[in-house]
Design an enzyme around this catalytic site. Structure first.
Site, PDB file in Angstrom:
ATOM      1  N   ASP A 167      50.716  37.246  43.068  1.00 42.82           N
ATOM      2  CA  ASP A 167      49.424  37.335  42.376  1.00 42.82           C
ATOM      3  C   ASP A 167      49.693  37.444  40.891  1.00 42.82           C
ATOM      4  O   ASP A 167      50.636  38.106  40.465  1.00 42.82           O
ATOM      5  CB  ASP A 167      48.558  38.484  42.901  1.00 42.82           C
ATOM      6  CG  ASP A 167      49.180  39.857  42.723  1.00 42.82           C
ATOM      7  OD1 ASP A 167      48.872  40.531  41.720  1.00 42.82           O
ATOM      8  OD2 ASP A 167      49.953  40.284  43.614  1.00 42.82           O
ATOM      9  N   GLU A 217      41.053  49.973  42.049  1.00 43.52           N
ATOM     10  CA  GLU A 217      42.157  50.875  41.733  1.00 43.52           C
ATOM     11  C   GLU A 217      41.751  52.053  40.864  1.00 43.52           C
ATOM     12  O   GLU A 217      42.544  52.984  40.691  1.00 43.52           O
ATOM     13  CB  GLU A 217      43.254  50.103  41.004  1.00 43.52           C
ATOM     14  CG  GLU A 217      43.796  48.903  41.754  1.00 43.52           C
ATOM     15  CD  GLU A 217      44.865  48.180  40.955  1.00 43.52           C
ATOM     16  OE1 GLU A 217      45.918  48.789  40.710  1.00 43.52           O
ATOM     17  OE2 GLU A 217      44.633  47.024  40.567  1.00 43.52           O
TER      18      GLU A 217
END
Length: 351
Positions: free
Chosen positions: A44, A137
């Site tokens: 990613d 996150e």
């Protein structure tokens, strides 16, 4: 958000990215152990992988680097777009990789607005095959109930506007402590970050992971910086089914898979208590930087990485961004050094 013979340790990658201290020399040879028989791996990427705008050689990523899929950062917050998203998503797909897009959540801002923006970037951009991803996150002050409601709003809005059921990316500490380990989202696929040699157990009531982010410091031919490396929980055929919309496809691979041991990752699998104590002592003035460096070296980090950890902690403390409350919680919880470095990385992103 791979592993190699010369894998750059996660601590160094975190500190270098956060502090912007240096650039990384181009990769000139394939990373070791990028692929294992029957294991489907991928990367990613975000703007960090395009220093100075230098293009990623996606053909090499797939053919020489052995990668099967790629997630590309598309957006963040209510209106920020990765300027390289369209180019990288198209080039990765043209190179034969399965491609997905992810959105870095800013929960202090409106969920529906962010979801609509993310969907607009995806819908206007190159075709993608993998589910759109909510990268969750940080809580930005929301409690578990508020954050769960925010998350559901975002996911529902993205699905309504893209026609694709999204996936959640997170990491253990965040889901346990900031989402209260809720099991409300098990109908969505899970992509879990855990920097260690063995695949982690699922969190939040999920029965399996769909993707595991194993390291953020892999090296892959075609990408001139360290890069996040991931494994799909299935074979290539199951990845094709997953990309076609069968989000239950896969399972059983990570559950029996153990990666070859990496010394750097072995360091990250240790209990983090001693290192957290040293960080908190430094932040309170009870210890100096040298004591934190010594604690990091005692944990197994080399001198450069130990210095980088201390530098990152000092920088966050000086900016008032060191997550002291999270560190105190982590100190008494069952967490590893890898979880600690993900926490510090996220603090740096917010600084």
């Amino acid at each position: 958000m791979h592993f190699s013979r010369r894998i750059r340790s996660v601590a160094a990658a975190v500190a270098t990215l956060a502090l912007g201290l240096s650039t990384v020399a181009p990769v000139t040879e394939p990373a070791e152990a990028q692929s294992f028989p029957g294991v489907v791996s991928g990367v990613d990427v975000a703007g960090h992988q395009r220093p100075g705008g230098a293009a990623i050689d996606w053909k090499s990523v797939g053919t020489i680097g052995g990668q099967d899929f790629a997630f590309v950062k598309a957006s963040e917050g209510e209106g920020w777009k990765n300027e390289y998203y369209d180019e990288d998503a198209k080039a990765a797909a043209d190179a034969g990789l399965k491609v997905g897009a992810y959105h870095y959540a800013r929960p202090a801002e409106d969920a529906a607005t962010q979801a609509r923006y993310f969907a607009s970037v995806i819908n206007a951009g190159p075709a993608t095959q993998l589910p759109p991803v909510l990268d969750l996150e940080v809580d930005e002050g929301l409690g578990p109930v508020q954050l769960a409601a925010w998350t559901q709003t975002f996911l529902s809005e993205v699905q309504a506007r893209t026609g694709k059921r999204p996936m959640i990316y997170t990491y253990r500490y965040f889901w346990y402590e900031r989402m209260d380990n809720t099991n409300a989202f098990t109908s969505y696929p899970l992509w879990l970050a855990a920097y260690q040699n063995q695949p982690p157990a699922p969190v939040g009531g999920w029965d399996k992971l769909s993707f595991w982010q194993r390291s953020e410091s892999g090296r892959v031919v075609g990408i001139n910086t360290p890069v996040d490396m991931n494994i799909f929980n299935g074979n290539e055929g199951q990845l094709g089914q997953f990309a076609a919309g069968n989000l239950r496809a896969g399972g059983g691979v990570l559950e029996r898979f153990q990666a070859p041991d990496s010394g750097e990752l072995k360091v990250l699998e240790q209990d983090n208590t001693a290192l957290v104590v040293a960080i908190l002592a430094l932040a309170s003035g009870g210890l100096g930087a040298q004591q934190l460096i010594d604690a990091a070296r005692l944990a197994g980090f080399d001198p450069t990485d130990a210095d980088n950890i201390a530098g990152l902690v000092r920088a966050l403390a000086n900016q008032g961004e060191l997550p002291v409350d999270d560190l105190r919680t982590m100190m008494i919880g069952n967490y590893q050094i890898g979880d600690l470095l993900i926490l510090l990385d996220n603090a740096a992103k917010q600084a």
